[in-house]
Design a protein around this motif. Sequence first.
Motif, short mmCIF file in Angstrom:
data_model
loop_
_atom_site.label_atom_id
_atom_site.label_comp_id
_atom_site.label_asym_id
_atom_site.label_seq_id
_atom_site.Cartn_x
_atom_site.Cartn_y
_atom_site.Cartn_z
N CYS A 242 0.80 -1.22 0.00
CA CYS A 242 0.00 0.00 0.00
C CYS A 242 0.83 1.27 0.00
CB CYS A 242 -0.94 0.01 1.21
SG CYS A 242 -2.29 -1.19 1.06
N ARG B 153 4.72 3.40 -4.40
CA ARG B 153 4.30 4.40 -5.40
C ARG B 153 4.39 3.86 -6.82
NH1 ARG B 153 3.65 9.67 -3.95
NH2 ARG B 153 4.51 10.43 -1.98
N PRO C 65 1.26 0.35 -7.20
CA PRO C 65 0.20 0.37 -6.18
C PRO C 65 -0.75 -0.81 -6.36
CG PRO C 65 -0.25 1.99 -7.89
CD PRO C 65 1.13 1.46 -8.17
N SER D 71 -3.36 4.07 1.41
CA SER D 71 -2.70 3.80 0.14
C SER D 71 -3.05 4.83 -0.93
CB SER D 71 -3.08 2.40 -0.36
OG SER D 71 -4.45 2.36 -0.71
N ARG E 141 -0.71 6.82 -4.24
CA ARG E 141 -0.95 6.44 -5.64
C ARG E 141 -0.43 7.52 -6.58
NH1 ARG E 141 -4.19 1.97 -5.76
NH2 ARG E 141 -4.47 2.09 -8.00
#
Length: 629
Positions: A481, A484, A487, A511, A515
């Motif tokens: 989570c 980057r 994801p 999370s 993102r």
Amino acid sequence: MCRRYTRIVTRTMIAIAAASFILGTIHTARADDRPNILWITSEDNGPELGCYNDAYADTPRIDALASRSLRYKRCWSNAPVCAPARTTIVSGMYATSLGAHHMRSAVGLPDAMRLYPLVFRDAGYYTSNNNKTDYNFANPEPGWHDSSRQAHWRGRAENQPFFAVFNFTVSHESKIRNKPHTLVHDPAKAKLPAYHPDTPEVRRDWAQYYDRLTEMDAMVGKVLDDLKADGLDDSTIVFYYGDHGSGMPRSKRWPFDSGLHVPLLVHVPEKFRSVAPENYLPGGMSDRLVAFVDLAPTALSMAGIQPPENMQGVPFAGQFAGEAKPFIFGYRGRMDERIDEVRSCTDGRFVYMKHFYPDRPYLKHVEFMFQTPTTQVWKRMFDEGKLNDAQSKFWQPKPSEELFDLESDPDETVNVAGRPEHADRLRRMRQAMQDWSIETRDLGLLTEAEIHRRSGDQAPRTFGLSPDYDIEQLVQVAYACTDRENPPSLGKLNQWVRSSESGVRYWAVRSFLCRPDDAWKNDASIAKMLEAAMLDDSPSVRVAAAEVAMQMDGPLRQRAPAVLANLADVDNYGQLVPVAALNVLDKYWSELPDDLQKRVEALPEKTKDAPQRVSGYVGRLLKHVQSLP
């Protein structure tokens, strides 16, 4: 999981019985057959010493000690700030396994757990501590015969072996900036790290830091002189180490090598060379990776005492010495009023770092740190756009993970995690980090507030060993989570956000802040998910959901500040949840309506029963938001 827990408990009971037998045997030994052990420690300094090839340093007494000792090339303090670092030392356990890696966290300990001074004391040693304690325990009973400014080995009975600690604070962060002070080191000759701007303020702080190291060096020399005057230098094993990296910003509080790398010297007199580290050589350098978690087991081992089963460190000398480790580990949790979670490890050359809050900058406003002139001018120059990339980096959001090559980049400013030639190393170190978290049952993958809520009346360590704490799942979800680059799918998040495990729900909600895309900000299904999460039975999940909602478009964004303001009230939630809520509110302060700002500013700072060591943090955050434009 239940069988595993039963095995852990059974092993612990067997170890306690064995330790009782061993200690009974030790009591019958002649006192003069055992070494005295002296630890000399200094605060907030890394290996900025002459014996570590620092030409700017003026440390003749420590350098002389090094000439007859074994130096360790890479010793890590495990934590880059004093209280969790000392917690690691005194317990022989990773503070993350105790839920004690957050600054001033004041956790309970399992009833059967003994800290190393008590183990020495039960073995017949006189234990003295002059005089820093600073452990992250609620009501510790370490086992010192004397812990005071007068504590000394001279308080022992005749012929009684001693374990003594002398700690010097003159090199502490606060001494870098205190005035008046007449500089001895020339600021023009200071070697600045690549991440600091070259300004008179920064150069002065570095020069004053080195001045304090010279003062500390003289204090170390005085203790060694006392040892010799008492005729004990040929019967005493001496350790010297710093308690974490320098007090300069981006060293202290950060688990880079710059915040964790400390000097460690071990001197073993001829009489006790049989318990010296392997390949001991006076004036030599060891490449063995060691860390603070190893210190207590090593000292006990050198005294012929088997370390307690709960200790996680590996002795690097003595009767019970173990195998060298391929990696050593570091950790960062809440630093005073600022929440973060970072893990790091090194193989001696490369440093891997995992950031669990990549959306937040490295350096946020910590009141104590901002009293240092370097911090002030560094932040001002960032705001004015006057810094280069290496200097600007630490005021900006973080990547999910980093990899640094200390050989080519000793200041750790170039992240090589994305380079193909390092892909295999990155995978190995990431896996080592995950395996370590699982093996040590890292409690830091729950928020601090959730650790205490879930533990209830148990010690966090006791809860962490129970089947109720699913560390394997938490590691999987927390890494996924906060990635980057890759994801998790929205389908997977939908599954995790409905989990019965509050830690899984927390990372699933958070999370969205990690993102790389913005499409979710207009997604009605995600808004519905967040709306439910803002009613979660875990206040930490509610904080996370409200923070994500602040990024949404639509009515949910309008509701989120009021949810956070409610969670910031210490009368309703104690001290830890409000700290988390205020960490979010000050990020969006300028976007809040005037009436909500006034409501937050009027919140109480602490409750009557607030733990003393954390009671000031809500007040600091409230003070900070009032200073914001």
